[in-house]
Design a protein around this motif. Structure first.
Motif, PDB file in Angstrom:
ATOM      1  N   VAL A 160       0.828  -1.207   0.000  1.00 17.63           N
ATOM      2  CA  VAL A 160       0.000   0.000   0.000  1.00 17.63           C
ATOM      3  C   VAL A 160       0.866   1.261   0.000  1.00 17.63           C
ATOM      4  O   VAL A 160       0.354   2.369   0.143  1.00 17.63           O
ATOM      5  CB  VAL A 160      -1.001   0.028   1.190  1.00 17.63           C
ATOM      6  CG1 VAL A 160      -1.986  -1.113   1.072  1.00 17.63           C
ATOM      7  CG2 VAL A 160      -0.263  -0.003   2.523  1.00 17.63           C
ATOM      8  N   GLY A 161       2.154   1.101  -0.182  1.00 12.93           N
ATOM      9  CA  GLY A 161       3.076   2.233  -0.220  1.00 12.93           C
ATOM     10  C   GLY A 161       3.543   2.476  -1.643  1.00 12.93           C
ATOM     11  O   GLY A 161       2.751   2.752  -2.537  1.00 12.93           O
ATOM     12  N   ALA A 162       4.831   2.350  -1.847  1.00 11.07           N
ATOM     13  CA  ALA A 162       5.448   2.657  -3.137  1.00 11.07           C
ATOM     14  C   ALA A 162       4.959   1.749  -4.251  1.00 11.07           C
ATOM     15  O   ALA A 162       4.752   0.553  -4.061  1.00 11.07           O
ATOM     16  CB  ALA A 162       6.960   2.527  -3.020  1.00 11.07           C
ATOM     17  N   ASP A 163       4.783   2.359  -5.410  1.00  8.96           N
ATOM     18  CA  ASP A 163       4.581   1.611  -6.649  1.00  8.96           C
ATOM     19  C   ASP A 163       5.916   1.447  -7.368  1.00  8.96           C
ATOM     20  O   ASP A 163       6.092   0.544  -8.170  1.00  8.96           O
ATOM     21  CB  ASP A 163       3.591   2.349  -7.555  1.00  8.96           C
ATOM     22  CG  ASP A 163       2.221   2.452  -6.917  1.00  8.96           C
ATOM     23  OD1 ASP A 163       1.559   1.404  -6.784  1.00  8.96           O
ATOM     24  OD2 ASP A 163       1.815   3.571  -6.529  1.00  8.96           O
ATOM     25  N   SER A 197       6.870  -8.605  -5.170  1.00 12.50           N
ATOM     26  CA  SER A 197       6.011  -8.720  -6.352  1.00 12.50           C
ATOM     27  C   SER A 197       5.611 -10.157  -6.645  1.00 12.50           C
ATOM     28  O   SER A 197       4.532 -10.402  -7.168  1.00 12.50           O
ATOM     29  CB  SER A 197       6.709  -8.108  -7.571  1.00 12.50           C
ATOM     30  OG  SER A 197       6.878  -6.717  -7.391  1.00 12.50           O
ATOM     31  N   SER A 198       6.474 -11.100  -6.312  1.00  8.18           N
ATOM     32  CA  SER A 198       6.132 -12.497  -6.573  1.00  8.18           C
ATOM     33  C   SER A 198       4.975 -12.955  -5.690  1.00  8.18           C
ATOM     34  O   SER A 198       4.296 -13.920  -6.001  1.00  8.18           O
ATOM     35  CB  SER A 198       7.348 -13.397  -6.361  1.00  8.18           C
ATOM     36  OG  SER A 198       7.708 -13.436  -4.994  1.00  8.18           O
ATOM     37  N   ALA A 199       4.747 -12.224  -4.594  1.00  6.62           N
ATOM     38  CA  ALA A 199       3.669 -12.599  -3.678  1.00  6.62           C
ATOM     39  C   ALA A 199       2.394 -11.779  -3.893  1.00  6.62           C
ATOM     40  O   ALA A 199       1.397 -12.029  -3.238  1.00  6.62           O
ATOM     41  CB  ALA A 199       4.148 -12.411  -2.237  1.00  6.62           C
ATOM     42  N   GLY A 200       2.438 -10.809  -4.790  1.00  3.77           N
ATOM     43  CA  GLY A 200       1.249  -9.976  -4.966  1.00  3.77           C
ATOM     44  C   GLY A 200       1.470  -8.853  -5.944  1.00  3.77           C
ATOM     45  O   GLY A 200       1.926  -9.062  -7.052  1.00  3.77           O
ATOM     46  N   LYS A 201       1.160  -7.648  -5.522  1.00  2.00           N
ATOM     47  CA  LYS A 201       1.261  -6.445  -6.343  1.00  2.00           C
ATOM     48  C   LYS A 201       2.691  -6.229  -6.853  1.00  2.00           C
ATOM     49  O   LYS A 201       3.654  -6.365  -6.105  1.00  2.00           O
ATOM     50  CB  LYS A 201       0.833  -5.248  -5.489  1.00  2.00           C
ATOM     51  CG  LYS A 201       1.040  -3.908  -6.126  1.00  2.00           C
ATOM     52  CD  LYS A 201       0.673  -2.804  -5.146  1.00  2.00           C
ATOM     53  CE  LYS A 201       1.157  -1.472  -5.657  1.00  2.00           C
ATOM     54  NZ  LYS A 201       0.941  -0.411  -4.683  1.00  2.00           N
ATOM     55  N   LYS A 202       2.820  -5.881  -8.135  1.00  2.00           N
ATOM     56  CA  LYS A 202       4.144  -5.608  -8.699  1.00  2.00           C
ATOM     57  C   LYS A 202       4.598  -4.214  -8.278  1.00  2.00           C
ATOM     58  O   LYS A 202       3.895  -3.231  -8.460  1.00  2.00           O
ATOM     59  CB  LYS A 202       4.128  -5.686 -10.226  1.00  2.00           C
ATOM     60  CG  LYS A 202       5.488  -5.327 -10.828  1.00  2.00           C
ATOM     61  CD  LYS A 202       5.607  -5.737 -12.259  1.00  2.00           C
ATOM     62  CE  LYS A 202       6.876  -5.301 -12.940  1.00  2.00           C
ATOM     63  NZ  LYS A 202       8.107  -5.407 -12.253  1.00  2.00           N
ATOM     64  N   ILE A 214      20.761  -3.831 -16.260  1.00  2.00           N
ATOM     65  CA  ILE A 214      20.217  -4.784 -17.237  1.00  2.00           C
ATOM     66  C   ILE A 214      20.396  -6.207 -16.722  1.00  2.00           C
ATOM     67  O   ILE A 214      19.470  -7.020 -16.762  1.00  2.00           O
ATOM     68  CB  ILE A 214      20.900  -4.598 -18.611  1.00  2.00           C
ATOM     69  CG1 ILE A 214      20.482  -3.259 -19.231  1.00  2.00           C
ATOM     70  CG2 ILE A 214      20.561  -5.773 -19.545  1.00  2.00           C
ATOM     71  CD1 ILE A 214      21.304  -2.866 -20.455  1.00  2.00           C
ATOM     72  N   ARG A 215      21.588  -6.509 -16.228  1.00  2.00           N
ATOM     73  CA  ARG A 215      21.907  -7.859 -15.749  1.00  2.00           C
ATOM     74  C   ARG A 215      20.978  -8.306 -14.621  1.00  2.00           C
ATOM     75  O   ARG A 215      20.576  -9.460 -14.563  1.00  2.00           O
ATOM     76  CB  ARG A 215      23.369  -7.871 -15.286  1.00  2.00           C
ATOM     77  CG  ARG A 215      24.082  -9.148 -15.412  1.00  2.00           C
ATOM     78  CD  ARG A 215      25.591  -9.099 -15.134  1.00  2.00           C
ATOM     79  NE  ARG A 215      26.099  -8.053 -14.264  1.00  2.00           N
ATOM     80  CZ  ARG A 215      26.739  -6.951 -14.683  1.00  2.00           C
ATOM     81  NH1 ARG A 215      26.945  -6.739 -15.958  1.00  2.00           N
ATOM     82  NH2 ARG A 215      27.184  -6.072 -13.814  1.00  2.00           N
ATOM     83  N   ILE A 216      20.657  -7.393 -13.700  1.00  2.00           N
ATOM     84  CA  ILE A 216      19.818  -7.774 -12.560  1.00  2.00           C
ATOM     85  C   ILE A 216      18.333  -7.536 -12.832  1.00  2.00           C
ATOM     86  O   ILE A 216      17.513  -7.741 -11.957  1.00  2.00           O
ATOM     87  CB  ILE A 216      20.257  -7.056 -11.268  1.00  2.00           C
ATOM     88  CG1 ILE A 216      20.071  -5.551 -11.371  1.00  2.00           C
ATOM     89  CG2 ILE A 216      21.692  -7.445 -10.910  1.00  2.00           C
ATOM     90  CD1 ILE A 216      20.298  -4.804 -10.072  1.00  2.00           C
ATOM     91  N   ASP A 217      18.021  -7.110 -14.055  1.00  2.00           N
ATOM     92  CA  ASP A 217      16.636  -6.961 -14.511  1.00  2.00           C
ATOM     93  C   ASP A 217      15.860  -5.874 -13.766  1.00  2.00           C
ATOM     94  O   ASP A 217      14.710  -6.068 -13.372  1.00  2.00           O
ATOM     95  CB  ASP A 217      15.908  -8.306 -14.416  1.00  2.00           C
ATOM     96  CG  ASP A 217      14.694  -8.361 -15.337  1.00  2.00           C
ATOM     97  OD1 ASP A 217      14.693  -7.664 -16.365  1.00  2.00           O
ATOM     98  OD2 ASP A 217      13.746  -9.097 -15.006  1.00  2.00           O
ATOM     99  N   ALA A 218      16.503  -4.713 -13.591  1.00  2.00           N
ATOM    100  CA  ALA A 218      15.789  -3.558 -13.038  1.00  2.00           C
ATOM    101  C   ALA A 218      14.674  -3.183 -14.015  1.00  2.00           C
ATOM    102  O   ALA A 218      14.746  -3.494 -15.208  1.00  2.00           O
ATOM    103  CB  ALA A 218      16.748  -2.389 -12.839  1.00  2.00           C
ATOM    104  N   ASP A 219      13.665  -2.514 -13.519  1.00  2.00           N
ATOM    105  CA  ASP A 219      12.531  -2.140 -14.366  1.00  2.00           C
ATOM    106  C   ASP A 219      12.798  -0.907 -15.213  1.00  2.00           C
ATOM    107  O   ASP A 219      12.164  -0.719 -16.248  1.00  2.00           O
ATOM    108  CB  ASP A 219      11.289  -1.909 -13.502  1.00  2.00           C
ATOM    109  CG  ASP A 219      10.830  -3.205 -12.864  1.00  2.00           C
ATOM    110  OD1 ASP A 219      10.409  -4.111 -13.602  1.00  2.00           O
ATOM    111  OD2 ASP A 219      10.909  -3.319 -11.623  1.00  2.00           O
TER     112      ASP A 219
END
Length: 150
Positions: free
Chosen positions: A37-40, A74-79, A102-107
């Motif tokens: 319910v905090g940061a997106d 995110s794997s447990a719920g909201k991304k 890129i390697r660690i798959d940041a968004d």
């Protein structure tokens, strides 16, 4: 387009010797997420200005922790997205940070090209040098430009 919602830039938690306190850093990221319910978006090593005082290993560690914590939640719920601040003092360090993101798959990656000391041609740096990394790795990621030259 940036994701809608609350974007929280998190500081990097350091001890008196300047080492990243990993457990406390993870706790800070989880606190900012507030159980969904905090940061997106969690923005590591970004607009707090600390990038200028951290070396690349500490920058990359803080970004990795943010990405791992966002993925775990995110794997447990909201991304919740993890954005990587990649700006460093030099073009080489900044490019290394982009490859790390890129390697660690940041968004997303956020860069302030006008703050990079040896980027005499910021537009060329972003389009050619950063673009070459995306071409070589065959990966894509949003890159947000941040203008904080002053």
């Amino acid at each position: 387009m940036p994701r809608a919602g609350l974007s929280i830039p998190v500081v990097t938690v350091l001890d008196s010797e300047g080492r990243v306190l990993e457990d406390e850093q993870r706790a800070l990221v989880r606190f900012a997420m507030q159980g969904g319910v905090g940061a997106d978006v969690i923005f590591a090593v970004g607009t707090t200005g600390e990038w200028d005082r951290l070396d690349n290993p500490r920058r990359q560690l803080a970004v990795r922790i943010a990405v791992e914590e966002c993925r775990t939640f995110s794997s447990a719920g909201k991304k919740i997205e993890a954005w990587a601040g990649i700006t460093a003092h030099t073009r080489a360090e900044t490019l290394d940070n982009l490859e790390h993101a890129i390697r660690i798959d940041a968004d997303a990656a956020v860069v302030a090209p006008l703050s990079i000391r040896d980027a005499d041609h910021p537009v060329g740096f972003v389009t050619r040098e950063m673009g070459a990394i995306f071409q070589r790795t065959r990966r894509a990621m949003p890159v947000f430009l941040y203008d904080n030259a002053d």
